[in-house]
Design a protein around this motif. Structure first.
Motif, PDB file in Angstrom:
ATOM      1  N   GLY A  12       0.812  -1.211   0.000  1.00 14.66           N
ATOM      2  CA  GLY A  12       0.000   0.000   0.000  1.00 14.66           C
ATOM      3  C   GLY A  12       0.841   1.254   0.000  1.00 14.66           C
ATOM      4  N   TYR A  13       1.952   1.233   0.729  1.00 13.83           N
ATOM      5  CA  TYR A  13       2.809   2.419   0.820  1.00 13.83           C
ATOM      6  C   TYR A  13       3.445   2.738  -0.532  1.00 13.83           C
ATOM      7  CZ  TYR A  13       6.390   5.605   2.527  1.00 13.83           C
ATOM      8  OH  TYR A  13       7.178   6.703   2.727  1.00 13.83           O
ATOM      9  N   TYR A  14       3.979   1.715  -1.204  1.00 16.65           N
ATOM     10  CA  TYR A  14       4.662   1.967  -2.473  1.00 16.65           C
ATOM     11  C   TYR A  14       3.699   1.981  -3.655  1.00 16.65           C
ATOM     12  CZ  TYR A  14       8.971   1.720   0.072  1.00 16.65           C
ATOM     13  OH  TYR A  14       9.988   1.982   0.957  1.00 16.65           O
ATOM     14  N   THR A  15       2.416   1.819  -3.362  1.00 16.18           N
ATOM     15  CA  THR A  15       1.392   2.024  -4.385  1.00 16.18           C
ATOM     16  C   THR A  15       0.863   3.451  -4.336  1.00 16.18           C
ATOM     17  OG1 THR A  15       0.718  -0.294  -4.255  1.00 16.18           O
ATOM     18  CG2 THR A  15      -0.858   1.240  -5.234  1.00 16.18           C
ATOM     19  N   ASN A  16       0.668   3.981  -3.124  1.00 16.03           N
ATOM     20  CA  ASN A  16      -0.035   5.258  -2.961  1.00 16.03           C
ATOM     21  C   ASN A  16       0.801   6.402  -2.409  1.00 16.03           C
ATOM     22  OD1 ASN A  16      -3.042   4.354  -3.386  1.00 16.03           O
ATOM     23  ND2 ASN A  16      -2.139   2.813  -2.057  1.00 16.03           N
ATOM     24  N   CYS A  17       1.873   6.102  -1.676  1.00 15.69           N
ATOM     25  CA  CYS A  17       2.557   7.160  -0.931  1.00 15.69           C
ATOM     26  C   CYS A  17       3.961   7.478  -1.411  1.00 15.69           C
ATOM     27  CB  CYS A  17       2.625   6.790   0.553  1.00 15.69           C
ATOM     28  SG  CYS A  17       1.010   6.593   1.306  1.00 15.69           S
ATOM     29  N   SER A  18       4.687   6.495  -1.901  1.00 17.52           N
ATOM     30  CA  SER A  18       6.094   6.736  -2.208  1.00 17.52           C
ATOM     31  C   SER A  18       6.488   6.005  -3.483  1.00 17.52           C
ATOM     32  CB  SER A  18       6.975   6.258  -1.054  1.00 17.52           C
ATOM     33  OG  SER A  18       8.347   6.353  -1.387  1.00 17.52           O
ATOM     34  N   ASP A  19       7.439   6.620  -4.218  1.00 12.73           N
ATOM     35  CA  ASP A  19       8.014   5.948  -5.371  1.00 12.73           C
ATOM     36  C   ASP A  19       8.893   4.795  -4.912  1.00 12.73           C
ATOM     37  OD1 ASP A  19       6.802   7.822  -6.917  1.00 12.73           O
ATOM     38  OD2 ASP A  19       8.619   8.970  -7.357  1.00 12.73           O
ATOM     39  N   LEU A  20       8.895   3.738  -5.705  1.00 13.06           N
ATOM     40  CA  LEU A  20       9.810   2.635  -5.457  1.00 13.06           C
ATOM     41  C   LEU A  20      11.132   2.916  -6.157  1.00 13.06           C
ATOM     42  CD1 LEU A  20       9.944  -0.267  -4.187  1.00 13.06           C
ATOM     43  CD2 LEU A  20       9.395  -1.122  -6.456  1.00 13.06           C
ATOM     44  N   LEU A  21      11.054   3.314  -7.400  1.00 11.62           N
ATOM     45  CA  LEU A  21      12.169   3.866  -8.157  1.00 11.62           C
ATOM     46  C   LEU A  21      11.791   5.295  -8.536  1.00 11.62           C
ATOM     47  CD1 LEU A  21      12.942   0.819 -10.486  1.00 11.62           C
ATOM     48  CD2 LEU A  21      14.152   1.479  -8.408  1.00 11.62           C
ATOM     49  N   LYS A  22      12.718   6.024  -9.081  1.00 14.14           N
ATOM     50  CA  LYS A  22      12.443   7.423  -9.378  1.00 14.14           C
ATOM     51  C   LYS A  22      11.274   7.547 -10.345  1.00 14.14           C
ATOM     52  CE  LYS A  22      14.813  11.726 -10.483  1.00 14.14           C
ATOM     53  NZ  LYS A  22      16.107  12.338 -10.885  1.00 14.14           N
ATOM     54  N   ARG A  23      10.207   8.206  -9.873  1.00 15.88           N
ATOM     55  CA  ARG A  23       8.976   8.426 -10.623  1.00 15.88           C
ATOM     56  C   ARG A  23       8.326   7.109 -11.072  1.00 15.88           C
ATOM     57  NH1 ARG A  23      12.209  12.583 -12.438  1.00 15.88           N
ATOM     58  NH2 ARG A  23      12.825  11.461 -14.321  1.00 15.88           N
ATOM     59  N   GLU A  24       8.486   6.072 -10.282  1.00 19.39           N
ATOM     60  CA  GLU A  24       7.852   4.786 -10.570  1.00 19.39           C
ATOM     61  C   GLU A  24       7.254   4.220  -9.286  1.00 19.39           C
ATOM     62  OE1 GLU A  24       9.679   1.897 -13.290  1.00 19.39           O
ATOM     63  OE2 GLU A  24      11.421   3.229 -13.347  1.00 19.39           O
ATOM     64  N   ARG A  25       5.985   3.815  -9.371  1.00 17.98           N
ATOM     65  CA  ARG A  25       5.302   3.202  -8.237  1.00 17.98           C
ATOM     66  C   ARG A  25       4.714   1.856  -8.650  1.00 17.98           C
ATOM     67  NH1 ARG A  25       2.133   7.916  -4.784  1.00 17.98           N
ATOM     68  NH2 ARG A  25       3.938   9.303  -4.544  1.00 17.98           N
ATOM     69  N   LEU A  26       4.368   1.076  -7.639  1.00 17.83           N
ATOM     70  CA  LEU A  26       3.688  -0.184  -7.916  1.00 17.83           C
ATOM     71  C   LEU A  26       2.329   0.121  -8.530  1.00 17.83           C
ATOM     72  CD1 LEU A  26       4.463  -2.124  -4.606  1.00 17.83           C
ATOM     73  CD2 LEU A  26       5.787  -2.083  -6.729  1.00 17.83           C
ATOM     74  N   ALA A  27       2.027  -0.525  -9.644  1.00 20.85           N
ATOM     75  CA  ALA A  27       0.785  -0.194 -10.361  1.00 20.85           C
ATOM     76  C   ALA A  27      -0.095  -1.408 -10.618  1.00 20.85           C
ATOM     77  CB  ALA A  27       1.119   0.499 -11.683  1.00 20.85           C
ATOM     78  N   TYR A  28       0.503  -2.497 -11.121  1.00 18.63           N
ATOM     79  CA  TYR A  28      -0.308  -3.623 -11.561  1.00 18.63           C
ATOM     80  C   TYR A  28       0.119  -4.895 -10.839  1.00 18.63           C
ATOM     81  CZ  TYR A  28      -0.992  -0.225 -15.279  1.00 18.63           C
ATOM     82  OH  TYR A  28      -1.269   0.923 -15.977  1.00 18.63           O
ATOM     83  N   PRO A  29      -0.700  -5.372  -9.915  1.00 19.49           N
ATOM     84  CA  PRO A  29      -0.352  -6.624  -9.231  1.00 19.49           C
ATOM     85  C   PRO A  29      -0.477  -7.814 -10.174  1.00 19.49           C
ATOM     86  CG  PRO A  29      -2.539  -5.893  -8.568  1.00 19.49           C
ATOM     87  CD  PRO A  29      -1.966  -4.803  -9.416  1.00 19.49           C
ATOM     88  N   VAL A  30       0.492  -8.711 -10.117  1.00 19.93           N
ATOM     89  CA  VAL A  30       0.452  -9.931 -10.912  1.00 19.93           C
ATOM     90  C   VAL A  30      -0.023 -11.061 -10.009  1.00 19.93           C
ATOM     91  CG1 VAL A  30       1.820 -11.592 -12.225  1.00 19.93           C
ATOM     92  CG2 VAL A  30       2.303  -9.143 -12.418  1.00 19.93           C
ATOM     93  N   ALA A  31      -1.155 -11.645 -10.359  1.00 26.64           N
ATOM     94  CA  ALA A  31      -1.736 -12.688  -9.516  1.00 26.64           C
ATOM     95  C   ALA A  31      -1.044 -14.019  -9.779  1.00 26.64           C
ATOM     96  CB  ALA A  31      -3.233 -12.807  -9.784  1.00 26.64           C
TER      97      ALA A  31
END
Length: 927
Positions: free
Chosen positions: A134-153
Motif C-alpha cells: 500500500g505504501y509503495y502504491t499510494n505514498c512513495s516511489d519505489l524507483l524514481k517516478r515509478e510506483r507499484l501499479a499492476y499486481p500480478v496474480a
C-alpha cells in the motif's frame, strides 16, 4: 435500505441495512439473504508509515508464496505492463521475502526482511506485506517516478500461512516477548526463532509474541481460527441464528460465516425488535468494519461493546455455543506426566529467551537513538547481527526482548559523521540507508563515552558500504577521508532577509555540522569543524546559510558548494566563496572558508608495525619532535596518538612524559599548561573519554537541580529582571555552591585511578622544580580537573552527556555563574573590583580554599601506576597509524632537517620513507 453520504472528497458511506424485520414468529424466516456493506477507509496504524493495507490490492492478487527468481521474472515478463509487481518468499532464504518489480529499466528485485512479524524494506518498517504494498502504491516511489501499479496474480491461490493451536496453557515471564495463552488458543506463525520458539500472532487477542513449540500443535487449514470465540457459530444457518437471537432477547448478538461473501463474516444483532446484520470483511490477516481496521475478530466485538453500533445501542449479550458443543480442534489430550516434561523442557529453554539466544552477534550494548517524533534521545539496546550475507543493526527496549523495535540494513547504509554542534552532544554519528534509489532513511545515534564511540564505529564501519569500492578486498585497503572546515566570516549578506544567519554543513544533502546564529550583514562565525571518515560517495560539501527564526521555522536562504577534488590534498586553503540564493535577487554576498582535505589510503595494520614500535618507544623522542613540528595538525595528531597508546594501555606513560617535558620548558608557574599544546590537547581528550562516571558523581545532581529550579543564580544586575531579585539569587547561588563543592569533594574515588596517578606525577614534578611555591601543586591539578574538565562540563552539560537536551536560558545562566565561581575557587583567588557584584561569593571561596587543597592532594594521592583499568581499547589501530603516517609524510622535509642534528629522528624519517614506498606499491596494484 438506507444510504448516507459523508463529507470529504471521494468519501462515501453506504450503510445498507438489508434485513430489518419485526420479531413476529410467522415472518421471522423472511430475512433477505444480504449483508451489511460498510465503507472502507484508511486506518491509522501505529504512526510508522500511516498507510492502511486497504490501499493495496488484496494479498491473493500479488503474493506467490515460495518462488525462484527465474520463475518470478517469467511471470512479470508475461504481464507486459510496466509497473507490474509480485511478492514472493525467497527460495534461497526461506522466511525472507522479495518484491519483484517490472519497471522502465527492466526487472528489479528488492529484498524484504521479515523479523518477528514486521517487514523492512528501504529502511522503513511495516506491520504487514499489505501495508508495504500500500505504501509503495499510494505514498512513495519505489524507483524514481515509478510506483507499484499492476499486481500480478499467482496461477492459483497461495495459502502458506501456518496455524497452530495451544494444547496446554502458559503464563509468560515478566519483561519478555512471550505470550500468555489458554488451551485451545489459535496462533498464526510468522517466524521460527530457533531453540524451540515461534514468533506468532494470537488470533484471540491480536497480540504478537513468542510461544514454545511443544505447547502447540498444527491446525487443519479448513478450521476457522475464530472458533476460539464462544460467540462465533461456524455451523449455524442464517435461520437458526435468527431463532437463537429471538430467544435471547434485545441486545444479544452472534457472528457466523457470511453466505454471500465467502471468507467474510456476518454480525447478527437483536435491536429495536429487529435483527440487523453487518458484514465484517476479511482482508489478509485483518478485519474491516465501519471504515475501521481491526487486528482480530474479537477486537471488532469489543469495540462495539463500548461504542454504539446502531444509534443508541451497543452489543450487549453474546449468544454462546452450548457447553456440550465440542470445538473441532485437534487438541491432544496430554497426560500429566507428559505435560510436566514439556514444562520442564520449557523452563530450561526460557532461560535463554531474549537477545542472549540470538546467533551471529558481533557486538551489543546501549546507544542513544534520536526519535523522529519528539526529537528526544532514548537509550536502546543495540545488537550488531551477522547472518550469512545479511548484516543488521537491530535495536531493542532492553536485552530481555526478542522482537526488535527496528533494524538497519548495514549492507546499504553509509556511515556519516555528526559534529557535536548539530545536537549539542558529543560522540554522535548517523547511518544513512539507501536501499531504494529514491529514498534515504537517516538514523542518528550517540554514545555515552568516546571509547564506546570509537569501538562501535570501528565495528560498524567494516559492514557498511565499503569505504573504497574500487579497491579489491583482498588487499585490505581502506580509504581515509577527513575534512577540516573553518567557517570564518561572511561579507555583504542581505541583512533584511538574513538578520540572524547561521551555517549548516552538508555532505550529499546529509547535515553534519552547524554554526551558532550571529547578527549583522558581515557576521563573524569563527567556528572550526573536523569531519572524520567522510563516506566514499561524497564528492562535494555544501555550506547553507539559514536565518534563525524567533517564532517561525528556520529558513534556508543561500548556499555554496565546494568540490573536494579542487582542494589540494592535505594542504590548508583559505578563500572567499560566492553565495547563490535560493531565490534570485542579485548579490547574496560571500563566505570565507579555511579548508584542509585529507584523502589517503590506509594499509593493513601489519604494514605500520615499524611506525608503531617507533612511536611507542619509551623515550618518546619521535612524539616530542612531532609535537614541536605539527602545530596545525595538533588535533588529528593528538587523536591518533591517544588511540595508539590506549590500544596498548600505555596512555599513562605518554601523558606523564609529555607533562614532564612541558614543566621543564616552563619558567613561570602562572602560565603553566595555559597554552593550547599537544600535551594539553591529549589531556583534554583523555579526561573527556574516561571521566564520565566521575562527572556524573560530582556534578550531575546539581545540574539537574538547576534545570528544575525556578530560582535563578544570576548576580549581574544588567541581566536581572528586577534589582529586587539580587538577594534571593545570591542566597540560592551560595546554597548551590555549597552543594556542588561537597559533591565534588566526596567524589575523589570516582575519578579513574590512572588519571589520579597522572595528577600525582604532576604534583611531584612541579614541587621538584618550584619547591618553595606552596600552591603550585594545587593549581597544576586544578588547572586540569576543574578548568579543563568540571567547569566545561557545567557550562555545556549536554556535550558531556550529562543531560539529554540543552538547558533553558535561565538554567544556562545559572550554570555559567556556578562555573565562574568554581573557576575562581580552583585558582584560589577571590573576585575583585572588575565585577563588584561577584564579591558576595568571596566568603565562599575563603571558606573552601583549604578544602580545595586537601581534596586535590587526596585526588592525586596515587603513587604507583595502576596495572590496568579494564580491557584494551579496541579502536582502529590501522586508521590511527595511517593518520600518523600521513602527518609524518606531510612534514617529511622538516623531519629530515631535524634528523641532521638529532640522530634518533633518522629512524622516523626512514620508516616514513619506507611506508611511502609500500603505499605506492599498493596504488600500483589497484591501478
Amino acid at each position: 435500505m438506507a444510504e448516507f453520504i459523508r463529507g470529504g472528497p471521494g468519501v462515501v458511506l453506504r450503510d445498507k441495512v438489508h434485513a430489518t424485520l419485526s420479531l413476529n414468529s410467522e415472518d421471522s424466516q423472511d430475512i433477505l439473504d444480504q449483508d451489511f456493506d460498510p465503507f472502507i477507509e484508511q486506518d491509522e496504524l501505529d504512526g510508522r508509515n500511516n498507510v492502511s493495507l486497504l490501499q493495496a490490492p488484496p494479498e491473493n492478487h500479488w503474493y506467490h508464496g515460495r518462488l525462484s527468481r527465474h520463475a518470478a521474472e517469467e511471470r512479470l515478463w508475461q504481464a507486459v505492463d510496466l509497473g507490474s509487481y509480485l511478492v514472493r518468499e525467497s527460495d534461497r532464504k526461506p522466511g525472507s521475502y522479495v518484491l519483484s518489480y517490472l519497471g522502465r529499466t527492466g526487472i528489479n528485485h528488492f529484498r524484504v526482511t521479515a523479523v518477528c512479524g514486521d517487514f523492512y524494506i528501504g529502511g522503513r518498517q511495516f506491520d504487514s506485506l499489505s501495508d508495504l504494498i500500500g505504501y509503495y502504491t499510494n505514498c512513495s516511489d519505489l524507483l524514481k517516478r515509478e510506483r507499484l501499479a499492476y499486481p500480478v496474480a499467482p496461477p492459483e491461490p497461495v495459502n502458506d500461512k501456518k496455524r497452530v493451536v495451544a494444547i496446554l496453557p502458559y503464563t509468560k515471564m515478566p519483561d519478555t516477548d512471550e505470550l500468555t495463552f489458554q488451551k485451545g488458543d489459535i496462533f498464526f506463525v510468522h517466524n521460527d526463532m530457533g531453540d524451540g520458539w515461534l514468533w506468532v500472532t494470537a488470533h484471540r487477542t491480536g497480540e504478537q509474541g513468542m510461544i514454545f513449540r511443544d505447547l502447540v500443535d498444527h491446525l487443519d487449514e479448513n478450521i476457522d481460527p475464530n472458533t476460539v470465540f464462544d460467540w462465533f457459530h461456524p455451523g449455524v444457518t442464517k435461520n437458526e441464528a435468527v431463532d437463537m437471537l429471538v430467544k435471547s432477547g434485545p441486545g444479544s448478538f452472534l457472528v457466523r460465516p457470511s453466505d454471500n461473501s465467502p471468507g467474510d463474516y456476518s454480525l447478527f444483532f437483536h435491536v429495536n425488535n429487529q435483527i440487523q446484520r453487518f458484514r465484517i470483511e476479511k482482508k489478509g490477516v485483518r478485519y474491516l468494519m465501519g471504515g475501521r481496521t481491526f487486528e482480530c475478530l474479537d477486537a471488532v466485538i469489543n469495540r462495539y461493546r463500548k461504542e454504539q453500533i446502531v444509534e443508541g445501542h451497543t452489543l450487549m449479550m453474546p449468544v454462546c455455543r452450548n457447553s456440550n458443543e465440542l470445538l473441532d480442534l485437534p487438541i491432544k489430550q496430554k497426560e500429566v506426566q507428559q505435560a510436566e516434561k514439556i514444562y520442564a523442557t520449557l523452563r530450561e529453554c526460557r532461560e535463554q529467551v531474549g537477545i542472549k539466544k540470538v546467533k551471529g552477534i558481533k557486538m551489543q550494548g546501549y546507544m542513544y537513538k534520536k526519535s523522529d517524533k519528539n526529537k528526544k534521545w532514548k537509550s536502546l539496546y543495540f545488537v550488531l547481527l551477522i547472518d550469512g550475507v545479511d548484516t543488521h543493526l537491530c535495536f531493542y527496549d532492553n536485552p530481555k526482548r526478542t522482537k526488535p523495535k527496528g533494524l538497519i540494513e548495514l549492507s546499504c547504509a553509509y556511515l556519516y559523521p555528526v559534529h557535536e554542534s548539530v545536537f549539542d552532544r558529543p560522540n554522535c554519528f548517523q547511518l544513512v540507508e539507501r536501499a531504494l534509489p529514491c529514498l534515504a532513511t537517516i538514523t542518528y545515534l550517540s554514545l555515552a563515552t568516546q571509547d564506546l564511540f570509537q569501538e562501535w564505529l570501528s565495528s560498524l564501519r567494516m559492514y557498511c558500504v565499503t569505504q573504497l569500492s574500487r579497491v579489491p578486498k583482498a588487499h585490505k585497503l581502506r580509504e581515509l577521508r577527513c575534512l577540516q572546515l573553518h567557517i570564518l566570516d561572511a561579507h555583504r549578506l542581505p541583512f533584511k532577509l538574513v538578520p540572524n544567519p547561521f551555517c549548516i554543513i552538508s555532505l550529499n544533502q546529509v547535515k553534519v555540522a552547524r554554526t551558532r546564529a550571529k547578527s549583522g550583514p558581515d557576521p563573524v562565525f569563527d567556528e572550526e569543524f573536523t569531519l572524520d571518515d567522510v563516506p566514499p560517495d561524497v564528492l562535494t560539501f555544501t555550506v547553507s546559510i539559514y536565518n534563525k527564526g524567533k517564532r517561525s521555522k528556520d529558513t534556508e536562504v543561500a548556499e555554496l558548494t565546494v568540490d573536494l577534488n579542487t582542494l589540494n590534498n592535505g594542504a590548508e586553503v583559505e578563500d572567499w566563496y560566492p553565495l547563490s540564493g535560493i531565490t534570485p535577487i542579485g548579490e547574496w554576498g560571500s563566505l570565507r572558508l579555511r579548508t584542509r582535505y585529507l584523502h589517503d589510503l590506509i594499509m593493513p595494520t601489519e604494514e605500520y608495525s615499524p611506525m608503531q614500535q617507533l612511536i611507542l618507544d619509551p623515550d618518546l623522542e619521535s612524539v616530542r619532535a612531532l609535537a614541536d613540528l605539527c602545530h596545525q595538525d595538533r588535533m588529528p595528531l593528538a587523536t591518533s596518538l591517544m588511540g595508539i597508546f590506549r590500544h596498548e594501555k600505555k596512555e599513562a606513560d605518554l601523558l606523564r612524559s609529555l607533562n614532564d617535558v612541558e614543566i621543564m620548558k616552563e619558567d613561570e608557574t602562572t602560565t603553566l599548561f595555559r597554552a593550547a599544546s599537544l600535551t594539553t590537547t591529549l589531556m583534554d581528550l583523555y579526561m573527556k573519554s574516561v571521566c564520565s562516571d566521575f562527572l556524573k558523581s560530582a556534578i550531575q545532581q546539581t545540574v539537574f537541580k538547576l534545570l528544575e529550579s525556578k530560582q535563578s543564580c544570576e548576580l549581574n544586575p544588567c541581566k536581572m529582571e528586577s534589582p529586587d531579585d539580587a538577594c534571593d539569587n545570591a542566597e540560592f547561588l551560595l546554597l548551590v555552591l555549597d552543594e556542588i563543592t561537597q559533591s565534588i569533594f566526596m567524589s575523589a574515588d570516582a575519578c579513574p585511578r590512572t588519571l589520579r596517578y597522572i595528577c600525582g606525577c604532576l604534583q611531584r614534578m612541579v614541587m621538584n622544580k618550584w619547591p618553595y611555591e606552596r600552591l603550585v601543586r594545587t593549581r597544576v591539578v586544578s588547572g586540569f580537573i576543574f578548568l579543563r574538565l568540571l567547569c566545561p562540563a557545567i557550562l555545556n552539560p549536554r556535550q558531556f552527556n550529562l543531560i539529554p537536551e540543552p538547558p533553558p536560558p535561565m538554567a544556562a545562566r545559572s550554570l555559567i555563574m556556578v562555573a565562574k565561581c568554581l573557576q575562581n575557587l580552583a585558582n584560589l583567588v577571590e573576585f575583585g573590583g572588575k565585577e563588584p557584584y561577584m564579591e558576595v561569593v568571596n566568603p565562599f571561596i575563603l571558606k573552601n580554599k583549604e578544602r580545595m587543597i586537601v581534596f586535590l592532594d587526596q585526588l592525586s594521592n596515587v603513587i604507583e601506576k595502576p596495572e590496568s583499568e579494564g580491557e584494551k581499547i579496541k579502536g582502529d589501530p590501522a586508521r590511527n597509524l595511517g593518520t600518523l603516517h600521513h602527518i609524518c609524510k606531510t612534514h617529511l622535509i622538516e623531519l629530515q632537517n631535524l634528523s641532521k642534528n638529532q640522530q634518533s629522528l633518522k629512524k622516523l624519517v626512514t620508516v616514513t620513507e619506507m611506508l611511502n614506498k609500500h603505499k605506492q606499491k599498493y596504488l600500483e596494484m589497484i591501478t
